[in-house]
Motif scaffolding. Structure first.
Motif: not given
Length: 246
Positions: A18-23, A81-89, A118-123, A129-137
């Motif tokens: 999770v990016t921006g997970a500090n608050r 990484t199986d799940v990326l949540v891109a939240n930092a902003g 971030c998306v480029r890095r995890v994909t 692994r033929r699987g993953g979840r990307i959630v963009l906030i």
């Protein structure tokens, strides 16, 4: 009652970043995924994260020495990484006629280009692994618009294009990419808005209340799950009806 651990096919816990997970919203998402059994890491410029979340320092504006380094540290600690949540902003609000080039491009670099990095890095690992979840906030502002937020709104609208393009590129590999678009959520950032603006928003929300960070975390948790494997390229509003599907 304890929650069961979320595992992959080889019985190892699924991992989430999770990016921006500090608050704020990011911290709530990280904590919720952790309670669901994920191994969770957070990336932020401060290197802070909720208790139990592996903390990595990362600046969304810097690919090689920051983002790549953060993911390398995370992978060394908890695996791919199986799940990326891109939240930092960030936001730098001002009327368009007064907005400088730097105020526009700085927000784009963090909120949009940073997500791409971030998306480029995890994909790459997800493809193997033929699987993953990307959630963009994103934000209701990305589709609804907001005066004084041309830069912010442009970046949040752009996340829809990223998610839908990734879906078309990688959907056959078992990878999903979705957008969560919060409305007015009670966080430190929204509390900085003038009281008159807050009252105006409240009057326009059919649910007649502001959202909580837990509301967003619930949506992200579902889209990160195995049960959401046939949902991709979607925009899920978490706004009490404010945007009405815009």
């Amino acid at each position: 009652m304890e929650r069961s651990t979320v595992v992959t096919e080889d019985a190892t816990p699924r991992t989430a970043v999770v990016t921006g997970a500090n608050r704020g919203i990011g911290a709530a998402i990280a904590q919720r995924l952790m309670t669901e059994g994920y191994r969770v890491a957070g990336i932020s410029r401060s290197g802070e994260a909720p208790e139990g979340v592996f903390a990595a320092v990362g600046d969304m504006r810097d690919t090689a020495s920051s983002i790549d380094a953060a993911f390398t540290a995370i992978e060394g600690h908890q695996g791919p990484t199986d799940v990326l949540v891109a939240n930092a902003g960030i936001n730098k609000d001002t009327l368009v006629m007064r907005m400088s080039d730097e105020e526009f491009t700085d927000v784009v670099d963090v909120n949009l280009t940073g997500v791409f990095r971030c998306v480029r890095r995890v994909t790459k690992g997800m493809i193997r692994r033929r699987g993953g979840r990307i959630v963009l906030i994103s934000s209701v502002v990305g589709l609804y618009g907001s005066p004084g937020q041309v830069n912010y709104a442009a970046t949040k609208a752009g996340l829809v294009g990223i998610a839908r393009s990734v879906t078309r590129e990688l959907g056959a590999r078992g990878i999903t990419a979705n957008v969560v678009a919060p409305g007015f959520i009670e966080t430190a950032m929204t509390q900085e808005l003038p009281e008159a603006t807050q009252k105006q928003y409240l009057a326009s929300i059919p649910a007649a209340r502001f959202g909580q960070v837990a509301d967003v975390a619930d949506a992200v948790t579902y889209l990160s799950s195995e049960q959401a494997g046939y949902i991709s390229g979607a925009v899920l509003p978490v706004d009490g009806g404010l945007g009405m599907g815009h």
